[in-house]
Design a protein around this motif. Structure first.
Motif, PDB file in Angstrom:
ATOM      1  N   ALA A 140      -5.874 -18.283 -14.070  1.00 26.76           N
ATOM      2  CA  ALA A 140      -4.938 -18.651 -15.129  1.00 26.76           C
ATOM      3  C   ALA A 140      -5.522 -18.294 -16.493  1.00 26.76           C
ATOM      4  CB  ALA A 140      -4.633 -20.144 -15.070  1.00 26.76           C
ATOM      5  N   MET A 141      -4.656 -17.887 -17.411  1.00 26.21           N
ATOM      6  CA  MET A 141      -5.099 -17.536 -18.752  1.00 26.21           C
ATOM      7  C   MET A 141      -5.830 -18.699 -19.417  1.00 26.21           C
ATOM      8  SD  MET A 141      -5.223 -15.281 -21.230  1.00 26.21           S
ATOM      9  CE  MET A 141      -3.974 -14.031 -20.869  1.00 26.21           C
ATOM     10  N   HIS A 142      -5.293 -19.919 -19.266  1.00 27.60           N
ATOM     11  CA  HIS A 142      -5.909 -21.058 -19.941  1.00 27.60           C
ATOM     12  C   HIS A 142      -7.318 -21.329 -19.419  1.00 27.60           C
ATOM     13  CE1 HIS A 142      -5.504 -23.996 -16.662  1.00 27.60           C
ATOM     14  NE2 HIS A 142      -4.327 -23.478 -16.434  1.00 27.60           N
ATOM     15  N   ASP A 143      -7.598 -20.937 -18.174  1.00 27.18           N
ATOM     16  CA  ASP A 143      -8.950 -21.125 -17.643  1.00 27.18           C
ATOM     17  C   ASP A 143      -9.950 -20.210 -18.339  1.00 27.18           C
ATOM     18  OD1 ASP A 143      -8.320 -23.154 -15.895  1.00 27.18           O
ATOM     19  OD2 ASP A 143      -7.927 -21.823 -14.204  1.00 27.18           O
ATOM     20  N   VAL A 144      -9.517 -19.007 -18.681  1.00 23.19           N
ATOM     21  CA  VAL A 144     -10.413 -18.098 -19.412  1.00 23.19           C
ATOM     22  C   VAL A 144     -10.719 -18.672 -20.789  1.00 23.19           C
ATOM     23  CG1 VAL A 144     -10.681 -15.783 -20.385  1.00 23.19           C
ATOM     24  CG2 VAL A 144      -9.545 -16.082 -18.169  1.00 23.19           C
ATOM     25  N   LEU A 145      -9.678 -19.188 -21.465  1.00 23.35           N
ATOM     26  CA  LEU A 145      -9.909 -19.778 -22.787  1.00 23.35           C
ATOM     27  C   LEU A 145     -10.777 -21.025 -22.690  1.00 23.35           C
ATOM     28  CD1 LEU A 145      -7.613 -17.786 -23.540  1.00 23.35           C
ATOM     29  CD2 LEU A 145      -6.771 -19.524 -25.113  1.00 23.35           C
ATOM     30  N   ASP A 146     -10.508 -21.872 -21.680  1.00 17.86           N
ATOM     31  CA  ASP A 146     -11.224 -23.143 -21.571  1.00 17.86           C
ATOM     32  C   ASP A 146     -12.655 -22.981 -21.070  1.00 17.86           C
ATOM     33  OD1 ASP A 146      -8.905 -24.326 -22.387  1.00 17.86           O
ATOM     34  OD2 ASP A 146      -8.330 -25.088 -20.412  1.00 17.86           O
ATOM     35  N   GLN A 147     -12.876 -22.025 -20.180  1.00 14.49           N
ATOM     36  CA  GLN A 147     -14.165 -21.939 -19.510  1.00 14.49           C
ATOM     37  C   GLN A 147     -15.046 -20.777 -19.972  1.00 14.49           C
ATOM     38  OE1 GLN A 147     -13.892 -22.532 -15.175  1.00 14.49           O
ATOM     39  NE2 GLN A 147     -11.808 -23.319 -15.476  1.00 14.49           N
ATOM     40  N   VAL A 148     -14.478 -19.878 -20.759  1.00 12.12           N
ATOM     41  CA  VAL A 148     -15.284 -18.754 -21.270  1.00 12.12           C
ATOM     42  C   VAL A 148     -15.337 -18.778 -22.801  1.00 12.12           C
ATOM     43  CG1 VAL A 148     -15.579 -16.247 -21.327  1.00 12.12           C
ATOM     44  CG2 VAL A 148     -14.674 -17.354 -19.260  1.00 12.12           C
ATOM     45  N   ILE A 149     -14.173 -18.754 -23.437  1.00 13.61           N
ATOM     46  CA  ILE A 149     -14.136 -18.685 -24.907  1.00 13.61           C
ATOM     47  C   ILE A 149     -14.561 -19.998 -25.546  1.00 13.61           C
ATOM     48  CG2 ILE A 149     -12.695 -18.212 -26.913  1.00 13.61           C
ATOM     49  CD1 ILE A 149     -13.269 -15.831 -25.076  1.00 13.61           C
ATOM     50  N   ALA A 150     -14.002 -21.115 -25.070  1.00 13.09           N
ATOM     51  CA  ALA A 150     -14.301 -22.412 -25.693  1.00 13.09           C
ATOM     52  C   ALA A 150     -15.791 -22.754 -25.673  1.00 13.09           C
ATOM     53  CB  ALA A 150     -13.484 -23.523 -25.014  1.00 13.09           C
ATOM     54  N   PRO A 151     -16.495 -22.571 -24.563  1.00 10.03           N
ATOM     55  CA  PRO A 151     -17.936 -22.884 -24.573  1.00 10.03           C
ATOM     56  C   PRO A 151     -18.718 -22.039 -25.573  1.00 10.03           C
ATOM     57  CG  PRO A 151     -17.141 -22.725 -22.325  1.00 10.03           C
ATOM     58  CD  PRO A 151     -16.037 -22.221 -23.212  1.00 10.03           C
ATOM     59  N   VAL A 152     -18.346 -20.773 -25.689  1.00 12.00           N
ATOM     60  CA  VAL A 152     -19.041 -19.899 -26.639  1.00 12.00           C
ATOM     61  C   VAL A 152     -18.837 -20.401 -28.065  1.00 12.00           C
ATOM     62  CG1 VAL A 152     -19.100 -17.585 -27.656  1.00 12.00           C
ATOM     63  CG2 VAL A 152     -18.949 -17.855 -25.177  1.00 12.00           C
TER      64      VAL A 152
END
Length: 202
Positions: free
Chosen positions: A149-161
């Protein structure tokens, strides 16, 4: 970037925006942000200060507008042949760009113009990220690969960075974003993430 409804693309308004943006970019190479004023920008862009205030409201909003424009990448994500390598490579590049001095300056400008309700230029930055990830997803689907899911990429890749970069004084490992992308795909189970996404929307 500021978008005005009803304006003819390439018309006078677009030329003014281009001239003002170019003036800001040039001044940023010559002076610190604290030294730049609306009057300086207006003089360099050959417009009146009132034009800038009427279009952008204040200096910080203008700086944020220029920063959002610079968030747009120069090219689409590299096609490396698979979802995993595409996403990991793109995540690594994203981290390198955002943690660079110019990247951090752009983020500061965007966040400084954020509204109290969370709206503003920062949301446009998220849209830019989504568009980049969608390119990777479209390629994967064309190859027959399932996608998370798109939101998983934002939540688990972009947000932590972004969190580590903004709120942690410890050095960020150069491979952190790549590791986050890898961990996301390792845990991804085709079908389950889709059902979870629909349930969250309900």
């Amino acid at each position: 970037m500021v978008v005005r409804e009803g304006l003819r693309p390439g018309g006078r308004s677009a030329r003014v925006q281009e001239s003002v943006h170019n003036a800001v970019k040039t001044l940023l190479t010559e002076l610190s942000r604290d030294e730049i004023t609306v009057a300086m920008i207006a003089q360099r862009a050959d417009v009146t200060p009132s034009t800038i205030y009427r279009r952008w409201g204040d200096l910080q909003s203008l700086l944020a507008d220029v920063a959002v424009e610079r968030f747009y990448p120069d090219s689409v994500p590299a096609d490396t042949g698979s979802l995993r390598s595409d996403l990991e490579s793109w995540a690594q590049t994203y981290q390198e760009e955002m943690t660079s001095s110019p990247g951090r300056a752009m983020i500061r400008d965007v966040l400084a113009a954020m509204e109290t309700d969370g709206s503003g230029p920062a949301c446009q930055c998220a849209d830019i990220v989504r568009a980049q990830v969608q390119v990777i997803f479209d390629r994967a689907l064309a190859r027959g690969e399932p996608i998370p899911a798109m939101h998983d990429v934002l939540d688990q890749v972009i947000a932590p960075v972004m969190y580590r970069m903004l709120f942690d004084n410890l050095p960020l490992d150069p491979g952190f974003a790549r590791h986050c992308a890898s961990a996301l795909l390792d845990a991804f189970v085709p079908g389950r993430n889709r059902r979870k996404s629909r349930a969250q929307k309900a």
